[in-house]
Design a protein around this motif. Structure first.
Motif, PDB file in Angstrom:
ATOM      1  N   PHE A 532       0.844  -1.102  -0.116  1.00 13.85           N
ATOM      2  CA  PHE A 532       0.140  -0.122   0.032  1.00 13.85           C
ATOM      3  C   PHE A 532       0.918   1.065   0.023  1.00 13.85           C
ATOM      4  O   PHE A 532       0.669   2.196  -0.696  1.00 13.85           O
ATOM      5  N   ARG A 533       1.785   1.362   1.097  1.00 15.84           N
ATOM      6  CA  ARG A 533       2.704   2.410   1.139  1.00 15.84           C
ATOM      7  C   ARG A 533       3.510   2.790  -0.177  1.00 15.84           C
ATOM      8  O   ARG A 533       3.957   3.705  -0.319  1.00 15.84           O
ATOM      9  N   HIS A 534       4.183   1.742  -0.786  1.00 21.62           N
ATOM     10  CA  HIS A 534       4.788   1.723  -1.935  1.00 21.62           C
ATOM     11  C   HIS A 534       4.130   1.977  -3.287  1.00 21.62           C
ATOM     12  O   HIS A 534       4.552   2.584  -4.278  1.00 21.62           O
ATOM     13  N   GLY A 535       3.079   1.010  -3.355  1.00 19.32           N
ATOM     14  CA  GLY A 535       2.536   0.909  -4.955  1.00 19.32           C
ATOM     15  C   GLY A 535       1.215   1.771  -4.874  1.00 19.32           C
ATOM     16  O   GLY A 535       1.103   2.487  -5.534  1.00 19.32           O
ATOM     17  N   VAL A 536       0.392   1.628  -4.105  1.00 22.76           N
ATOM     18  CA  VAL A 536      -0.800   2.133  -4.314  1.00 22.76           C
ATOM     19  C   VAL A 536      -0.871   3.428  -3.990  1.00 22.76           C
ATOM     20  O   VAL A 536      -1.588   4.465  -4.768  1.00 22.76           O
ATOM     21  N   LEU A 537       0.021   3.841  -2.830  1.00 25.87           N
ATOM     22  CA  LEU A 537      -0.036   5.249  -2.753  1.00 25.87           C
ATOM     23  C   LEU A 537       0.558   6.025  -3.745  1.00 25.87           C
ATOM     24  O   LEU A 537       0.157   7.131  -4.140  1.00 25.87           O
ATOM     25  N   ALA A 538       1.475   5.643  -4.479  1.00 27.66           N
ATOM     26  CA  ALA A 538       2.340   6.031  -5.550  1.00 27.66           C
ATOM     27  C   ALA A 538       1.353   6.327  -6.700  1.00 27.66           C
ATOM     28  O   ALA A 538       1.231   7.293  -7.373  1.00 27.66           O
ATOM     29  N   ALA A 539       0.485   5.391  -6.931  1.00 29.92           N
ATOM     30  CA  ALA A 539      -0.491   5.493  -8.025  1.00 29.92           C
ATOM     31  C   ALA A 539      -1.369   6.493  -7.682  1.00 29.92           C
ATOM     32  O   ALA A 539      -2.005   7.288  -8.650  1.00 29.92           O
ATOM     33  N   GLY A 540      -2.023   6.459  -6.445  1.00 31.22           N
ATOM     34  CA  GLY A 540      -2.874   7.644  -6.143  1.00 31.22           C
ATOM     35  C   GLY A 540      -2.191   9.144  -6.308  1.00 31.22           C
ATOM     36  O   GLY A 540      -2.846  10.059  -6.790  1.00 31.22           O
ATOM     37  N   VAL A 541      -1.056   9.226  -6.128  1.00 26.71           N
ATOM     38  CA  VAL A 541      -0.439  10.466  -6.213  1.00 26.71           C
ATOM     39  C   VAL A 541      -0.310  10.866  -7.592  1.00 26.71           C
ATOM     40  O   VAL A 541      -0.656  12.125  -7.891  1.00 26.71           O
ATOM     41  N   ILE A 542      -0.071   9.849  -8.529  1.00 23.92           N
ATOM     42  CA  ILE A 542       0.326  10.175  -9.918  1.00 23.92           C
ATOM     43  C   ILE A 542      -1.090  10.410 -10.480  1.00 23.92           C
ATOM     44  O   ILE A 542      -1.316  11.407 -11.279  1.00 23.92           O
ATOM     45  N   THR A 543      -2.207   9.951  -9.998  1.00 26.24           N
ATOM     46  CA  THR A 543      -3.717  10.347 -10.555  1.00 26.24           C
ATOM     47  C   THR A 543      -3.876  11.683 -10.220  1.00 26.24           C
ATOM     48  O   THR A 543      -4.363  12.315 -10.995  1.00 26.24           O
ATOM     49  N   LEU A 544      -3.770  12.019  -8.833  1.00 24.86           N
ATOM     50  CA  LEU A 544      -3.926  13.165  -8.401  1.00 24.86           C
ATOM     51  C   LEU A 544      -3.064  14.425  -9.173  1.00 24.86           C
ATOM     52  O   LEU A 544      -3.706  15.243  -9.311  1.00 24.86           O
ATOM     53  N   LEU A 545      -1.774  14.028  -9.496  1.00 25.33           N
ATOM     54  CA  LEU A 545      -0.987  15.025  -9.978  1.00 25.33           C
ATOM     55  C   LEU A 545      -1.683  15.272 -11.692  1.00 25.33           C
ATOM     56  O   LEU A 545      -1.530  16.319 -12.230  1.00 25.33           O
ATOM     57  N   ALA A 546      -2.102  14.101 -12.003  1.00 24.02           N
ATOM     58  CA  ALA A 546      -2.499  14.179 -13.568  1.00 24.02           C
ATOM     59  C   ALA A 546      -3.783  15.075 -13.524  1.00 24.02           C
ATOM     60  O   ALA A 546      -3.792  15.836 -14.409  1.00 24.02           O
ATOM     61  N   VAL A 547      -4.549  14.955 -12.544  1.00 20.95           N
ATOM     62  CA  VAL A 547      -6.006  15.744 -12.533  1.00 20.95           C
ATOM     63  C   VAL A 547      -5.377  17.256 -12.489  1.00 20.95           C
ATOM     64  O   VAL A 547      -5.849  18.178 -13.143  1.00 20.95           O
ATOM     65  N   LEU A 548      -4.398  17.400 -11.739  1.00 22.38           N
ATOM     66  CA  LEU A 548      -3.926  18.773 -11.242  1.00 22.38           C
ATOM     67  C   LEU A 548      -3.419  19.308 -12.753  1.00 22.38           C
ATOM     68  O   LEU A 548      -3.360  20.340 -13.257  1.00 22.38           O
ATOM     69  N   LEU A 549      -2.345  18.435 -13.441  1.00 20.60           N
ATOM     70  CA  LEU A 549      -1.739  19.028 -14.538  1.00 20.60           C
ATOM     71  C   LEU A 549      -2.882  19.342 -15.720  1.00 20.60           C
ATOM     72  O   LEU A 549      -2.635  20.361 -16.187  1.00 20.60           O
ATOM     73  N   VAL A 550      -3.974  18.481 -15.721  1.00 21.92           N
ATOM     74  CA  VAL A 550      -5.016  18.742 -16.646  1.00 21.92           C
ATOM     75  C   VAL A 550      -5.470  20.193 -16.518  1.00 21.92           C
ATOM     76  O   VAL A 550      -5.836  21.228 -17.241  1.00 21.92           O
ATOM     77  N   MET A 551      -5.855  20.583 -15.275  1.00 24.07           N
ATOM     78  CA  MET A 551      -6.358  21.785 -14.730  1.00 24.07           C
ATOM     79  C   MET A 551      -5.429  22.877 -14.979  1.00 24.07           C
ATOM     80  O   MET A 551      -6.020  23.895 -15.641  1.00 24.07           O
ATOM     81  N   ASN A 552      -4.103  22.681 -14.849  1.00 25.36           N
ATOM     82  CA  ASN A 552      -3.336  23.845 -15.124  1.00 25.36           C
ATOM     83  C   ASN A 552      -3.025  24.114 -16.578  1.00 25.36           C
ATOM     84  O   ASN A 552      -3.235  25.134 -16.960  1.00 25.36           O
ATOM     85  N   ALA A 553      -3.360  22.944 -17.258  1.00 23.27           N
ATOM     86  CA  ALA A 553      -2.964  22.918 -18.709  1.00 23.27           C
ATOM     87  C   ALA A 553      -4.173  23.903 -19.334  1.00 23.27           C
ATOM     88  O   ALA A 553      -4.085  24.732 -20.040  1.00 23.27           O
ATOM     89  N   THR A 554      -5.359  23.457 -18.820  1.00 26.69           N
ATOM     90  CA  THR A 554      -6.488  24.340 -19.307  1.00 26.69           C
ATOM     91  C   THR A 554      -6.634  25.818 -18.968  1.00 26.69           C
ATOM     92  O   THR A 554      -6.621  26.641 -19.772  1.00 26.69           O
ATOM     93  N   ALA A 555      -5.837  26.085 -17.588  1.00 27.94           N
ATOM     94  CA  ALA A 555      -5.873  27.452 -17.424  1.00 27.94           C
ATOM     95  C   ALA A 555      -4.785  28.330 -18.355  1.00 27.94           C
ATOM     96  O   ALA A 555      -4.802  29.447 -18.688  1.00 27.94           O
ATOM     97  N   ILE A 556      -3.560  27.574 -18.554  1.00 31.40           N
ATOM     98  CA  ILE A 556      -2.580  27.936 -19.659  1.00 31.40           C
ATOM     99  C   ILE A 556      -3.087  28.138 -20.995  1.00 31.40           C
ATOM    100  O   ILE A 556      -2.864  29.058 -21.558  1.00 31.40           O
ATOM    101  N   VAL A 557      -3.962  27.251 -21.415  1.00 30.65           N
ATOM    102  CA  VAL A 557      -4.629  27.444 -22.757  1.00 30.65           C
ATOM    103  C   VAL A 557      -5.487  28.705 -22.809  1.00 30.65           C
ATOM    104  O   VAL A 557      -5.513  29.378 -23.570  1.00 30.65           O
ATOM    105  N   ILE A 558      -6.339  28.836 -21.707  1.00 32.10           N
ATOM    106  CA  ILE A 558      -7.022  30.138 -21.567  1.00 32.10           C
ATOM    107  C   ILE A 558      -6.387  31.308 -21.651  1.00 32.10           C
ATOM    108  O   ILE A 558      -6.515  32.160 -22.328  1.00 32.10           O
ATOM    109  N   ARG A 559      -5.086  31.151 -20.884  1.00 26.71           N
ATOM    110  CA  ARG A 559      -4.350  32.192 -20.960  1.00 26.71           C
ATOM    111  C   ARG A 559      -3.667  32.934 -22.061  1.00 26.71           C
ATOM    112  O   ARG A 559      -3.612  33.832 -22.736  1.00 26.71           O
ATOM    113  N   ASN A 560      -3.357  31.789 -22.841  1.00 30.12           N
ATOM    114  CA  ASN A 560      -2.728  31.912 -23.996  1.00 30.12           C
ATOM    115  C   ASN A 560      -3.448  32.510 -24.992  1.00 30.12           C
ATOM    116  O   ASN A 560      -3.358  33.396 -25.912  1.00 30.12           O
ATOM    117  N   ARG A 561      -4.531  31.930 -25.118  1.00 28.43           N
ATOM    118  CA  ARG A 561      -5.629  32.304 -25.909  1.00 28.43           C
ATOM    119  C   ARG A 561      -6.082  33.933 -25.927  1.00 28.43           C
ATOM    120  O   ARG A 561      -6.071  34.559 -26.801  1.00 28.43           O
TER     121      ARG A 561
END
Lengths: 566, 299
Positions: A532-561
């Motif tokens: 749990f501490r080494h595998g599942v946790l890491a998977a959860g962190v990557i999922t969270l980071l991916a969601v964050l990345l998508v949100m920030n990318a959206t913000a950047i696209v809006i700003r560039n436009r």
């Protein structure tokens, strides 16, 4: 021929210019930047390695995919970068669009399975459209009645979506009417348009409702866009027609391929339609057409890779972050554990935050920037408020959790750990950030626009509504999305308001107890089993980071436009 | 100096009258509008007797502690071009902004004295500056079209003032009067920001005249433009004076001499030194200081 003056040595080592300190300073700054970047990068690589475990695959598997996917894509990328820059841009968008589209599809699919049925969505949307129609009709019929319009704007959505409660709940109204000698009682609840639609004896099937409320509006918007761009009504209609045909064909043919009608319609709306319009535009313009090869090569590479590895019997890696992880609940065994219910919880929490913190924050920012006095005693008071909003942005998140606990759970008696409480507590946390970034966006609207508007005899409301807000909106959205990124990762307030450590079922209403991604990750971190501490946790962190990345990318696209057009 | 005024403004109007305007966009009940309609009825006589449309009496303006205008007495005649010249910081722009109460937007600005527009003191408590600005249009130093289409820019004033009947015709007329129609008639839905500087300024003039005001104030309208665009604007101003009262602030003395009927000379310290027919000012000024300024010995 004139003789040259003898050199005096002004330029060489004897000159009095000293660059040493400057160079040293530059090098130090570079080293510090590199240190920060490299440490974050290492951490991310470490986590990603735990989540995906690429080394658990056969060497042959890795080599196959390297040959079929990585090498061709890298070669293409180098080609675009060196020789064909517009194609690189096209490749970027053409690969990004389907990814974002599929993410949106997933989001809506979750929405329809967990939160509301297609019928409820249909009824809600029709009611909102009816309310908007009422407001517009009132504006046409009585353009001068401003106060009346305010009433209509506030009441129309309430009546169409919620209905009117019986007046025994509105004793104030009843008593006031009785005092005037009127029997104004409303003894039964007046049901709303939304509820009326849901009570209809026969309703269209799900896919028809989705076609009407999602596919056709999206197709209409795309068609309008194409029509504007090309000034050809025919092309615009073609977009609408083709989309509808694709949608209906998919609904008919989908079951044969094992794709549900609803999912197919979502895919058409969010992935096929935007990609189709974009690709058609690229082909027509004929600029950077080679960029379209990138996603095609990627898909072909994956298909070829899977065929080859299947035929040769190479075993793939066994990642923690896989489809099962994203679609199942947490479990006592690490291999079965997933993040789905807490992902839904996070999304629902974000919905609460958007509906509360965004209007409040933007309203406050508009007041502070456009209305609040800046001189005299009141001006000092306003300055004090602004300074304190800045301070509130720095208050530790655990304090906001405490505030949420006291206010919503102890005082308002709302269920402990429910989605709405989590959303409001975290909403309070990002409110100062939303206010500050919206203020920045409003402040960045050039004053000459305001002067021009006031000079034309516009009232302050007209100036804000027609000049300031349209200009500031992209900036406000960018700031808000970045603040939401902060909100989705907050953990401490969730701990304070007692969000569930983990839940089996995704929450179905905003008053359900839910878990959110960071809370779930935190509870995995205290599991005994190392997997749990080494595998599942890491998977959860990557999922969270991916969601964050998508949100920030959206913000950047809006700003560039925004920067491109502004 | 105009720039400083713009940036120092925190877009706040201290007067309570603005708030009433914001809550009731319908201007028909406004005393100033009624007043101006009355005066409109006697337009012809006003023009014949040469009665001033704008008149200031002992007008003082302060920015905080600094006095920007000192007891200005000035009467601006109807349907003529009145130019205001003077060195930087002499208060000519400030005076211009007093006429349509744009100084209200600057928190630190304080106005004392009277300024009459069509017989009504615009600094009376019952005057709504929004209604005033609907009668008195303004063109700024730097072209400042909205980031909207050309059409929407011209239609902006019509829309906010609820004059939405025949809006297409009114936009076309305004663009024709501003001598811009032929250049933009095929691209009305293009962004106004794509136009050249001179075109943008003529668009701003079209925007100001679309709502058919009585007076147009121009704050150095050509100072940010090249000579060709400047001469177009100057021709335009002379034409506009047939229908509107034009008040123009300029740094450029030749420009004032070319286009104006009356000239007011402000000198440092916010003082109005001389106000007379333009010919008189440039050929035979009363004041030695004005002569020095015009001949370039000072300022």
């Amino acid at each position: 021929m004139a003789t040259r003056k003898p050199e005096t040595g002004w330029h060489g080592e004897n000159s009095d210019v000293n660059h040493l300190r400057g160079r040293a300073f530059e090098a130090t700054c570079l080293a510090l930047t590199a240190f920060g970047l490299v440490s974050v990068m290492l951490l991310l690589l470490f986590v990603a390695n735990d989540a995906f475990r690429p080394l658990s695959a056969d060497v042959g598997w890795l080599a196959t995919y390297a040959v079929t996917v990585v090498v061709p894509l890298a070669a293409l990328a180098v080609y675009y970068y060196r020789l064909d820059e517009p194609a690189g841009e096209v490749a970027y968008v053409a690969s990004g669009l389907p990814v974002v589209g599929l993410l949106l599809t997933g989001g809506f699919a979750v929405l329809f399975t967990e939160l509301l049925s297609v019928l409820e969505w249909f009824a809600l949307l029709i009611s909102l459209v009816a309310a908007a129609g009422l407001i517009v009709a009132h504006g046409r019929l009585r353009p001068k009645a401003a106060l009346e319009r305010l009433v209509v704007v506030l009441l129309a959505p309430v009546v169409t979506v919620f209905g009117l409660p019986p007046t025994r709940f509105n004793w104030l109204v009843t008593d006031a009417a009785a005092a005037l000698g009127l029997d104004f009682g409303l003894y039964y609840r007046v049901i709303s348009l939304r509820e009326a639609i849901m009570l209809l004896p026969f309703v269209p099937t799900d896919w028809v409702m989705l076609l009407l409320t999602l596919v056709l509006p999206a197709a209409g918007a795309a068609g309008w866009f194409v029509e504007q761009r090309r000034e050809s009504r025919r092309d615009g209609l073609a977009v609408v027609g083709l989309t509808t045909v694709a949608a209906v064909l998919g609904v008919v043919a989908g079951p044969l391929l094992g794709i549900g009608a609803d999912v197919w319609l979502l895919v058409v709306t969010f992935a096929v339609l935007p990609l189709g319009v974009y690709v058609e535009g690229v082909l027509r313009r004929g600029e950077g057409v080679r960029g379209l090869a990138f996603p095609v090569v990627a898909v072909l590479g994956v298909v070829a890779g899977s065929l080859i590895t299947g035929a040769l019997g190479f075993a793939g890696p066994d990642p923690w972050l896989d489809w099962g992880f994203l679609t199942s609940a947490t479990s006592r065994t690490a291999a079965d554990a997933g993040i789905y219910p807490s992902m839904v919880g996070s999304v629902m929490m974000i919905i609460v935050i958007v509906l509360t913190a965004f209007p409040v924050g933007v309203g406050a920012a508009i007041y502070l920037e456009e209305y609040a006095p800046s001189q005299g005693l009141m001006g000092k008071f306003v300055t004090l408020i602004e300074i304190n909003i800045g301070n509130l942005a720095g208050v530790p998140s655990v304090v906001y959790g405490l505030l949420g606990l006291a206010l919503f759970i102890r005082v308002l008696q709302w269920p402990q750990g429910s989605i709405i409480v989590a959303g409001l507590a975290v909403g309070l946390l990002i409110l100062p950030i939303v206010i500050i970034s919206a203020q920045e966006a409003i402040r960045s609207v050039p004053d000459s626009f305001r002067q021009a508007s006031y000079g034309m005899g516009a009232t302050r409301w007209q100036t804000i509504r027609q000049v300031v807000l349209p200009e500031a909106l992209p900036g406000i959205l960018t700031g808000t999305i970045l603040a939401l990124g902060r909100a989705i990762g907050e953990t401490a307030p969730l701990l304070m308001i007692g969000a569930a450590a983990s839940v089996r079922l995704a929450p179905n209403s905003f008053f359900d107890v839910g878990s959110m991604m960071p809370r779930q990750i935190f509870s995995w971190s205290s599991e005994l089993e190392p997997a749990f501490r080494h595998g599942v946790l890491a998977a959860g962190v990557i999922t969270l980071l991916a969601v964050l990345l998508v949100m920030n990318a959206t913000a950047i696209v809006i700003r560039n436009r925004y920067q491109r057009t502004g | 100096m105009t720039q400083n005024e713009m940036t120092s403004n925190d877009s706040t109007e201290p007067t309570p009258t603005t708030e009433t305007a914001a809550s009731s966009p319908d201007p028909s009940g406004d005393p100033l509008i009624e007043q101006s309609i009355d005066v409109d009825g006697t337009d012809a006589t006003a023009a014949e007797t040469g009665e001033p449309v704008i008149e200031s009496r002992d007008l003082n303006v302060f920015y905080g502690e600094t006095q920007a205008l000192q007891s200005i007495n000035l009467a601006i005649p109807e349907k003529q071009v009145t130019a205001m010249i003077g060195p930087s910081g002499c208060g000519k722009s400030t005076f211009l902004r007093c006429i349509n109460r744009m100084n209200d937007l600057i928190d630190a600005a304080r106005v004392e004295g009277d300024l009459y527009f069509e017989g009504k003191n615009v600094y009376d408590a019952d005057v709504d500056p929004v209604a005033l600005r609907r009668r008195i249009g303004m063109v700024f130093q730097h072209p400042n079209p909205f980031p909207k289409s050309i059409y929407d820019n011209v239609a902006y004033g019509l829309r906010i003032q609820d004059q939405t009947e025949n809006i297409d015709e009114k936009v076309e007329t305004a663009l024709k009067r501003a001598a811009l129609w032929d250049e933009v008639k095929d691209q009305l839905d293009k962004s106004a920001l794509d136009l050249s500087g001179g075109q943008q300024q003529r668009l701003c003039i079209a925007r100001a005249i679309a709502v058919d005001p009585d007076v147009i104030l121009m704050d150095e309208p050509a100072s940010a433009l090249d000579p060709i665009a400047t001469s177009k604007i100057e021709d335009l101003i002379e034409e506009l004076a047939e229908e509107f009262t034009v008040v123009i602030v300029t740094h450029n003395m030749q420009q004032a001499a070319r286009i104006s009927d009356k000239t007011a000379v402000f000198l440092t310290g916010g003082e109005l030194v001389e106000f007379d027919d333009t010919d008189k000012i440039f050929e035979n000024p009363e004041s030695q200081r004005v002569e020095d300024y015009i001949t370039g010995k000072f300022g």
